[in-house]
Design a protein around this motif. Structure first.
Motif, mmCIF file in Angstrom:
data_model
loop_
_atom_site.group_PDB
_atom_site.id
_atom_site.type_symbol
_atom_site.label_atom_id
_atom_site.label_comp_id
_atom_site.label_asym_id
_atom_site.label_seq_id
_atom_site.Cartn_x
_atom_site.Cartn_y
_atom_site.Cartn_z
ATOM 1 N N PHE A 113 0.868 -1.181 0.000
ATOM 2 C CA PHE A 113 0.000 0.000 0.000
ATOM 3 C C PHE A 113 0.901 1.225 0.000
ATOM 4 C CE2 PHE A 113 0.724 -0.368 4.555
ATOM 5 C CZ PHE A 113 0.734 0.927 5.028
ATOM 6 N N SER A 114 0.332 2.366 -0.378
ATOM 7 C CA SER A 114 1.078 3.628 -0.361
ATOM 8 C C SER A 114 0.234 4.689 0.319
ATOM 9 C CB SER A 114 1.412 4.083 -1.788
ATOM 10 O OG SER A 114 2.308 3.185 -2.396
ATOM 11 N N CYS A 115 0.918 5.572 1.044
ATOM 12 C CA CYS A 115 0.213 6.635 1.757
ATOM 13 C C CYS A 115 1.096 7.874 1.824
ATOM 14 C CB CYS A 115 -0.169 6.173 3.168
ATOM 15 S SG CYS A 115 1.224 5.790 4.243
ATOM 16 N N ARG A 116 0.471 8.982 2.204
ATOM 17 C CA ARG A 116 1.210 10.228 2.427
ATOM 18 C C ARG A 116 1.125 10.583 3.905
ATOM 19 N NH1 ARG A 116 3.189 12.396 -2.056
ATOM 20 N NH2 ARG A 116 2.157 11.947 -4.029
ATOM 21 N N ASP A 117 2.229 11.113 4.405
ATOM 22 C CA ASP A 117 2.244 11.566 5.799
ATOM 23 C C ASP A 117 1.576 12.944 5.863
ATOM 24 O OD1 ASP A 117 4.183 13.573 5.190
ATOM 25 O OD2 ASP A 117 5.848 12.285 5.795
ATOM 26 N N PRO A 118 1.429 13.530 7.061
ATOM 27 C CA PRO A 118 0.717 14.807 7.169
ATOM 28 C C PRO A 118 1.313 15.957 6.348
ATOM 29 C CG PRO A 118 0.775 13.761 9.298
ATOM 30 C CD PRO A 118 1.655 12.933 8.391
ATOM 31 N N GLU A 119 2.599 15.885 5.963
ATOM 32 C CA GLU A 119 3.177 16.943 5.127
ATOM 33 C C GLU A 119 3.261 16.540 3.661
ATOM 34 O OE1 GLU A 119 6.373 19.393 6.244
ATOM 35 O OE2 GLU A 119 5.850 19.386 8.367
ATOM 36 N N GLY A 120 2.707 15.386 3.315
ATOM 37 C CA GLY A 120 2.622 15.001 1.914
ATOM 38 C C GLY A 120 3.726 14.104 1.388
ATOM 39 N N GLN A 121 4.689 13.716 2.240
ATOM 40 C CA GLN A 121 5.740 12.796 1.781
ATOM 41 C C GLN A 121 5.111 11.440 1.480
ATOM 42 O OE1 GLN A 121 8.606 13.899 1.074
ATOM 43 N NE2 GLN A 121 9.173 15.518 2.483
ATOM 44 N N LEU A 122 5.583 10.798 0.408
ATOM 45 C CA LEU A 122 5.027 9.522 -0.037
ATOM 46 C C LEU A 122 5.792 8.359 0.580
ATOM 47 C CD1 LEU A 122 3.035 7.992 -1.872
ATOM 48 C CD2 LEU A 122 4.764 8.137 -3.678
ATOM 49 N N TRP A 123 5.051 7.442 1.193
ATOM 50 C CA TRP A 123 5.601 6.232 1.802
ATOM 51 C C TRP A 123 4.879 5.036 1.201
ATOM 52 C CZ3 TRP A 123 9.476 6.608 5.457
ATOM 53 C CH2 TRP A 123 9.725 7.887 5.944
ATOM 54 N N SER A 124 5.639 4.079 0.679
ATOM 55 C CA SER A 124 5.060 2.836 0.183
ATOM 56 C C SER A 124 5.558 1.716 1.082
ATOM 57 C CB SER A 124 5.480 2.573 -1.267
ATOM 58 O OG SER A 124 4.931 3.574 -2.107
ATOM 59 N N ILE A 125 4.662 0.834 1.463
ATOM 60 C CA ILE A 125 4.971 -0.231 2.399
ATOM 61 C C ILE A 125 4.571 -1.546 1.757
ATOM 62 C CG2 ILE A 125 4.422 -1.235 4.644
ATOM 63 C CD1 ILE A 125 4.071 2.487 4.092
ATOM 64 N N GLY A 126 5.431 -2.543 1.886
ATOM 65 C CA GLY A 126 5.107 -3.826 1.289
ATOM 66 C C GLY A 126 6.006 -4.941 1.779
ATOM 67 N N SER A 127 5.783 -6.098 1.202
ATOM 68 C CA SER A 127 6.561 -7.281 1.580
ATOM 69 C C SER A 127 7.640 -7.612 0.558
ATOM 70 C CB SER A 127 5.626 -8.481 1.761
ATOM 71 O OG SER A 127 4.917 -8.741 0.553
ATOM 72 N N TYR A 128 7.710 -6.865 -0.542
ATOM 73 C CA TYR A 128 8.710 -7.133 -1.576
ATOM 74 C C TYR A 128 10.102 -6.793 -1.069
ATOM 75 C CZ TYR A 128 11.489 -6.664 -5.822
ATOM 76 O OH TYR A 128 12.474 -6.784 -6.770
ATOM 77 N N GLN A 129 10.998 -7.751 -1.119
ATOM 78 C CA GLN A 129 12.389 -7.535 -0.719
ATOM 79 C C GLN A 129 13.255 -7.595 -1.964
ATOM 80 O OE1 GLN A 129 13.826 -7.100 2.666
ATOM 81 N NE2 GLN A 129 15.317 -6.348 1.213
ATOM 82 N N PRO A 130 13.744 -6.447 -2.454
ATOM 83 C CA PRO A 130 14.584 -6.464 -3.646
ATOM 84 C C PRO A 130 15.840 -7.294 -3.418
ATOM 85 C CG PRO A 130 13.936 -4.217 -3.090
ATOM 86 C CD PRO A 130 13.543 -5.094 -1.950
#
Length: 135
Positions: A113-130
């Motif tokens: 999933f992807s979300c933005r913090d209160p100041e708009g920075q983009l964070w993507s979270i997942g289980s994929y390990q490059p």
């Protein structure tokens, strides 16, 4: 022995103190270092999550700040690998994260999933390990 990371994203925030509090609440970051700045702000901080770390500080007019005239949404983001994506999704959502890509399974075997913090920075979270190249 695990090799420590060699790349550390660095973010500037209008209110780094509030950003640090939110990142701890939403994602479970731990503060490894905090250097006070002018007017009670944050000159530099290091936040750890698992084996990774991000650095952040208040937006300023220093040499780096001139290249970043305003904090907020851009076309870059940070990807965090976690063992329980669903739990972190619930935690981030409860902390008020703006979900921009809802929780889903990818065709390459990751849960993200992807979300933005209160100041708009983009964070993507997942289980994929490059995969990492050998040293």
């Amino acid at each position: 022995m695990t090799t420590p990371p060699s790349i550390f994203p660095f973010l500037r925030y209008r209110d780094a103190t509030a950003a640090m509090a939110w990142l701890q609440l939403a994602f479970g970051f731990r503060v490894a270092l905090q250097v006070p700045g002018a007017n009670g702000g944050i000159a530099h901080a290091e936040l750890q999550l698992g084996h990774g770390m991000v650095m952040l500080g208040d937006q300023s007019n220093d040499a780096l700040g001139l290249a970043l005239p305003q904090a907020g949404p851009g076309n870059q983001g940070i990807y965090i690998v976690v063992p329980d994506v669903d739990a972190l999704y619930a935690r981030a959502k409860a902390a008020g994260a703006q979900i921009v890509i809802d929780l889903h399974d990818t065709d390459y075997g990751s849960r993200d999933f992807s979300c933005r913090d209160p100041e708009g920075q983009l964070w993507s979270i997942g289980s994929y390990q490059p995969p990492m190249l050998p040293d």
